[in-house]
Write a protein that holds these residues in place. Structure first.
Motif, PDB file in Angstrom:
ATOM      1  N   LEU A 184      65.649 -19.309 -16.136  1.00  0.00           N
ATOM      2  CA  LEU A 184      64.495 -20.028 -15.137  1.00  0.00           C
ATOM      3  C   LEU A 184      64.452 -21.549 -15.446  1.00  0.00           C
ATOM      4  O   LEU A 184      63.525 -22.018 -14.764  1.00  0.00           O
ATOM      5  CB  LEU A 184      63.261 -19.374 -14.560  1.00  0.00           C
ATOM      6  N   ALA A 185      64.828 -22.071 -16.308  1.00  0.00           N
ATOM      7  CA  ALA A 185      64.560 -23.471 -16.713  1.00  0.00           C
ATOM      8  C   ALA A 185      64.698 -24.687 -15.981  1.00  0.00           C
ATOM      9  O   ALA A 185      64.132 -25.401 -15.830  1.00  0.00           O
ATOM     10  CB  ALA A 185      65.472 -23.909 -18.092  1.00  0.00           C
ATOM     11  N   ASP A 186      65.709 -24.137 -14.799  1.00  0.00           N
ATOM     12  CA  ASP A 186      65.859 -25.257 -13.597  1.00  0.00           C
ATOM     13  C   ASP A 186      65.145 -24.859 -12.574  1.00  0.00           C
ATOM     14  O   ASP A 186      65.153 -25.716 -11.419  1.00  0.00           O
ATOM     15  CB  ASP A 186      67.337 -25.276 -13.264  1.00  0.00           C
ATOM     16  N   HIS A 187      64.258 -23.630 -12.505  1.00  0.00           N
ATOM     17  CA  HIS A 187      63.612 -23.489 -11.273  1.00  0.00           C
ATOM     18  C   HIS A 187      62.158 -23.169 -11.528  1.00  0.00           C
ATOM     19  O   HIS A 187      61.344 -22.871 -10.652  1.00  0.00           O
ATOM     20  CB  HIS A 187      64.322 -22.009 -10.877  1.00  0.00           C
ATOM     21  N   VAL A 188      61.543 -23.383 -12.795  1.00  0.00           N
ATOM     22  CA  VAL A 188      60.430 -23.462 -12.883  1.00  0.00           C
ATOM     23  C   VAL A 188      59.744 -24.461 -13.872  1.00  0.00           C
ATOM     24  O   VAL A 188      60.359 -24.986 -14.788  1.00  0.00           O
ATOM     25  CB  VAL A 188      59.897 -22.158 -13.889  1.00  0.00           C
ATOM     26  N   ARG A 189      58.474 -25.232 -13.303  1.00  0.00           N
ATOM     27  CA  ARG A 189      57.975 -26.395 -13.901  1.00  0.00           C
ATOM     28  C   ARG A 189      56.628 -25.812 -14.704  1.00  0.00           C
ATOM     29  O   ARG A 189      55.760 -25.417 -13.782  1.00  0.00           O
ATOM     30  CB  ARG A 189      57.686 -27.427 -13.478  1.00  0.00           C
ATOM     31  N   ILE A 190      56.112 -26.015 -15.830  1.00  0.00           N
ATOM     32  CA  ILE A 190      55.101 -25.782 -16.224  1.00  0.00           C
ATOM     33  C   ILE A 190      54.094 -27.110 -16.049  1.00  0.00           C
ATOM     34  O   ILE A 190      54.458 -28.277 -16.700  1.00  0.00           O
ATOM     35  CB  ILE A 190      54.798 -25.433 -17.788  1.00  0.00           C
ATOM     36  N   MET A 191      53.170 -27.166 -14.971  1.00  0.00           N
ATOM     37  CA  MET A 191      52.579 -28.479 -14.670  1.00  0.00           C
ATOM     38  C   MET A 191      51.348 -28.747 -15.433  1.00  0.00           C
ATOM     39  O   MET A 191      50.709 -30.055 -15.274  1.00  0.00           O
ATOM     40  CB  MET A 191      52.259 -28.470 -13.290  1.00  0.00           C
ATOM     41  N   GLY A 192      50.588 -27.739 -16.039  1.00  0.00           N
ATOM     42  CA  GLY A 192      49.421 -28.052 -16.668  1.00  0.00           C
ATOM     43  C   GLY A 192      48.213 -28.176 -15.724  1.00  0.00           C
ATOM     44  O   GLY A 192      48.367 -27.899 -14.440  1.00  0.00           O
ATOM     45  N   TRP A 193      47.151 -28.255 -16.180  1.00  0.00           N
ATOM     46  CA  TRP A 193      45.858 -28.532 -15.184  1.00  0.00           C
ATOM     47  C   TRP A 193      45.880 -29.851 -14.783  1.00  0.00           C
ATOM     48  O   TRP A 193      46.041 -30.964 -15.406  1.00  0.00           O
ATOM     49  CB  TRP A 193      44.722 -28.255 -16.176  1.00  0.00           C
ATOM     50  N   ARG A 194      45.654 -29.851 -13.440  1.00  0.00           N
ATOM     51  CA  ARG A 194      45.761 -31.222 -12.694  1.00  0.00           C
ATOM     52  C   ARG A 194      44.512 -31.220 -11.709  1.00  0.00           C
ATOM     53  O   ARG A 194      44.116 -30.390 -11.054  1.00  0.00           O
ATOM     54  CB  ARG A 194      46.912 -31.684 -12.012  1.00  0.00           C
ATOM     55  N   SER A 195      43.781 -32.646 -11.560  1.00  0.00           N
ATOM     56  CA  SER A 195      42.873 -32.729 -10.841  1.00  0.00           C
ATOM     57  C   SER A 195      42.947 -33.974 -10.224  1.00  0.00           C
ATOM     58  O   SER A 195      43.705 -34.940 -10.409  1.00  0.00           O
ATOM     59  CB  SER A 195      41.300 -32.895 -11.873  1.00  0.00           C
ATOM     60  N   PRO A 196      42.528 -33.832  -8.740  1.00  0.00           N
ATOM     61  CA  PRO A 196      41.952 -32.723  -7.964  1.00  0.00           C
ATOM     62  C   PRO A 196      43.031 -31.773  -7.534  1.00  0.00           C
ATOM     63  O   PRO A 196      44.105 -32.032  -6.980  1.00  0.00           O
ATOM     64  CB  PRO A 196      41.359 -33.215  -6.890  1.00  0.00           C
ATOM     65  N   GLY A 197      42.858 -30.319  -7.819  1.00  0.00           N
ATOM     66  CA  GLY A 197      43.707 -29.318  -7.680  1.00  0.00           C
ATOM     67  C   GLY A 197      44.202 -29.174  -6.239  1.00  0.00           C
ATOM     68  O   GLY A 197      45.123 -28.725  -5.779  1.00  0.00           O
ATOM     69  N   THR A 198      42.905 -29.517  -5.415  1.00  0.00           N
ATOM     70  CA  THR A 198      43.474 -29.468  -3.722  1.00  0.00           C
ATOM     71  C   THR A 198      44.693 -30.413  -3.536  1.00  0.00           C
ATOM     72  O   THR A 198      45.380 -29.896  -2.604  1.00  0.00           O
ATOM     73  CB  THR A 198      42.353 -29.822  -2.782  1.00  0.00           C
ATOM     74  N   ALA A 199      44.700 -31.468  -3.860  1.00  0.00           N
ATOM     75  CA  ALA A 199      46.036 -32.442  -3.790  1.00  0.00           C
ATOM     76  C   ALA A 199      46.964 -31.685  -4.131  1.00  0.00           C
ATOM     77  O   ALA A 199      48.025 -32.012  -3.381  1.00  0.00           O
ATOM     78  CB  ALA A 199      45.831 -33.968  -4.204  1.00  0.00           C
ATOM     79  N   TRP A 200      47.401 -31.034  -5.071  1.00  0.00           N
ATOM     80  CA  TRP A 200      48.198 -30.424  -5.613  1.00  0.00           C
ATOM     81  C   TRP A 200      48.591 -29.163  -4.812  1.00  0.00           C
ATOM     82  O   TRP A 200      49.945 -28.771  -4.599  1.00  0.00           O
ATOM     83  CB  TRP A 200      48.592 -30.156  -7.212  1.00  0.00           C
ATOM     84  N   ILE A 201      47.567 -28.484  -4.594  1.00  0.00           N
ATOM     85  CA  ILE A 201      48.003 -27.451  -3.701  1.00  0.00           C
ATOM     86  C   ILE A 201      48.551 -27.510  -2.274  1.00  0.00           C
ATOM     87  O   ILE A 201      49.512 -27.116  -1.998  1.00  0.00           O
ATOM     88  CB  ILE A 201      46.705 -26.497  -3.450  1.00  0.00           C
ATOM     89  N   ALA A 202      48.110 -28.856  -2.038  1.00  0.00           N
ATOM     90  CA  ALA A 202      48.581 -29.345  -0.463  1.00  0.00           C
ATOM     91  C   ALA A 202      49.878 -29.880  -0.657  1.00  0.00           C
ATOM     92  O   ALA A 202      50.413 -29.791   0.432  1.00  0.00           O
ATOM     93  CB  ALA A 202      47.454 -30.497  -0.131  1.00  0.00           C
ATOM     94  N   ALA A 203      50.465 -30.188  -1.791  1.00  0.00           N
ATOM     95  CA  ALA A 203      51.717 -30.716  -1.755  1.00  0.00           C
ATOM     96  C   ALA A 203      52.816 -29.499  -1.913  1.00  0.00           C
ATOM     97  O   ALA A 203      53.836 -29.726  -1.808  1.00  0.00           O
ATOM     98  CB  ALA A 203      51.860 -31.385  -3.440  1.00  0.00           C
ATOM     99  N   CYS A 204      52.547 -28.288  -2.000  1.00  0.00           N
ATOM    100  CA  CYS A 204      53.292 -27.209  -2.150  1.00  0.00           C
ATOM    101  C   CYS A 204      53.520 -26.503  -0.997  1.00  0.00           C
ATOM    102  O   CYS A 204      52.650 -26.500  -0.004  1.00  0.00           O
ATOM    103  CB  CYS A 204      52.641 -25.839  -3.033  1.00  0.00           C
ATOM    104  N   ASP A 205      54.549 -26.045  -0.642  1.00  0.00           N
ATOM    105  CA  ASP A 205      55.110 -25.252   0.687  1.00  0.00           C
ATOM    106  C   ASP A 205      54.549 -23.802   0.938  1.00  0.00           C
ATOM    107  O   ASP A 205      54.209 -23.722   1.970  1.00  0.00           O
ATOM    108  CB  ASP A 205      56.650 -25.163   0.794  1.00  0.00           C
ATOM    109  N   ARG A 206      54.377 -23.457  -0.295  1.00  0.00           N
ATOM    110  CA  ARG A 206      53.594 -21.935  -0.296  1.00  0.00           C
ATOM    111  C   ARG A 206      52.606 -21.856  -1.477  1.00  0.00           C
ATOM    112  O   ARG A 206      53.006 -22.294  -2.459  1.00  0.00           O
ATOM    113  CB  ARG A 206      54.402 -20.893  -0.147  1.00  0.00           C
ATOM    114  N   LEU A 207      51.471 -21.233  -1.412  1.00  0.00           N
ATOM    115  CA  LEU A 207      50.830 -20.847  -2.427  1.00  0.00           C
ATOM    116  C   LEU A 207      51.062 -19.105  -2.848  1.00  0.00           C
ATOM    117  O   LEU A 207      50.956 -18.694  -1.560  1.00  0.00           O
ATOM    118  CB  LEU A 207      49.131 -20.883  -2.304  1.00  0.00           C
TER     119      LEU A 207
END
Length: 409
Positions: A282-305
């Motif tokens: 899955l190396a080409d299909h998964v990324r480990i992004m770490g903790w990011r703030s504000p979390g809501t901005a990154w949740i909003a960037a996703c197509d699905r949670l």
């Protein structure tokens, strides 16, 4: 030297404990101790509460184990008094507390009781399992009122066997988390108070998604699936990886990327995640992004949670996704059912089934996703505001102090 003076004299960078007033109209002193130094949803909820609580009525004091740690900075940066008056054993994180750990906690009862009495604490408000083990009995023996805030599974041993005898009141974050009725039960003194959220938040999802696409350097039509939270067994990060594996096989015609936002608090889980990614290619299909703030901005960037968790009491990221308009696919388990109103606000699928999660995300047409997200956003803005949470907790404080509606006469 009193414990309060010891805290003030210690070279910790923490605020000294202000002396308790002898005035009959003095503010009620609320002690909120925390074990360990891992920041989670309970700490953020308490921070939101204390930033809004009426300081004319209540005088909050946060007690931490690590004077220079993350929790001390989290509260101190917002002007909330934080102290570390003495050492007490740090209980294991995200694991069942055993007999040895309980014995170690009991050995600290003397300093804790003196601290609570010397500083005229009126209410001890405990917010997680480790802290309940470490502080509940001390609060009882010190003669303070104990508010047991339960944010976990209703089957937890502390809620079942300690809260009925030690707690003066129990708050649960969801109906799922409420203590079950029984011969020995805290159900009669428990109520639901949902965690607080910034219901006024607004995120430009298109712009957030564009920034994430650019960072990942993937095609614009890539389906972005987000996992948010600590990498712990209950949240099922490995099941999330299995879901991504099934999705990329089901839809070989479309680029799919699973994004792990968070971190492992234990090396074993970090190793397990990386091994899982390698073993499934899955190396080409998964990324480990770490903790990011504000979390809501990154949740909003996703197509699905995607929420693969089992027994999750009431996940913060799920509510945050509702508020920013990100469609949700979650397991039909724990507080997910209550938060999503039995599927009216998001997809609920069979727990422990990566195929069900994969199909739930892939089969959600654009129109359905938009409709679910719009309903979820409108609902969350009504149910989960800061003010409502603060009013509910403040009312419980007043009842415990004998000053509010429903107080014992």
């Amino acid at each position: 030297m009193t414990l309060a003076a010891r805290s003030a004299a210690a070279d910790t960078g923490l605020a000294p404990i202000p002396p308790a007033s002898s005035d009959a109209t003095a503010r009620a002193r609320i002690c909120l101790p925390f074990s360990g130094d891992v920041i989670g949803g309970s700490h953020l909820s308490v921070l939101d509460l204390l930033r809004r609580i009426d300081r004319a009525r209540f005088d909050p004091l946060v007690v931490v184990q690590h004077p220079g740690g993350k929790l001390a900075r989290l509260f101190g940066d917002h002007g909330i008094p934080v102290v570390c008056p003495f050492d007490w054993p740090e209980l294991p994180y995200n694991r069942r507390v055993g007999a040895n750990a309980i014995r170690a906690a009991l050995a600290q009862l003397g300093p804790q009781i003196r601290f609570l009495r010397e500083n005229r604490i009126d209410i001890v408000h405990v917010n997680d399992g480790r802290t309940q083990v470490a502080w509940a009995l001390a609060a009882k023996l010190a003669g303070t009122r104990l508010l047991w805030h339960h944010r976990g599974d209703p089957g937890s041993r502390g809620l079942r066997y300690a809260a009925p005898f030690l707690a003066d009141a129990v708050l649960a974050v969801s109906q799922f988390s409420l203590p079950r009725p029984g011969l020995i039960s805290a159900a009669g003194k428990a109520e639901v108070v949902h965690s607080p959220f910034d219901t006024g938040i607004s995120v430009d999802r298109a712009a957030a998604r564009a920034r994430l696409i650019a960072e990942l350097d993937v095609p614009d039509d890539t389906l972005l699936l987000g996992y948010f939270g600590a990498f712990v067994a209950r949240k099922r990060p490995l099941l999330f990886l299995d879901t991504i594996d099934h999705m990329r096989r089901m839809r070989a015609d479309r680029p799919i990327v699973g994004l792990l936002f968070g971190a492992a608090e234990e090396p074993a889980m970090d190793a397990a995640i990386r091994a899982h990614i390698a073993s499934r290619g899955l190396a080409d299909h998964v990324r480990i992004m770490g903790w990011r703030s504000p979390g809501t901005a990154w949740i909003a960037a996703c197509d699905r949670l995607l929420v693969p968790a089992v027994g999750e009491p009431f996940g913060r990221t799920l509510i945050e996704a509702m508020l920013v308009g990100t469609p949700i696919v979650a397991t039909r388990s724990g507080g997910n059912v209550e938060a999503l109103k039995d599927g009216a606000l998001g997809r609920l699928v069979t727990p422990e089934d990566p195929v069900a999660l994969a199909m739930g995300a892939l089969d959600m047409a654009a129109g359905e996703a938009a409709a679910l997200a719009a309903r979820a956003e409108a609902d969350a803005r009504v149910r989960f505001g800061f003010d409502r949470h603060c009013e509910q907790v403040s009312a419980v404080y007043e009842r415990l102090l004998g000053t509010g509606a429903g107080a014992a006469v």
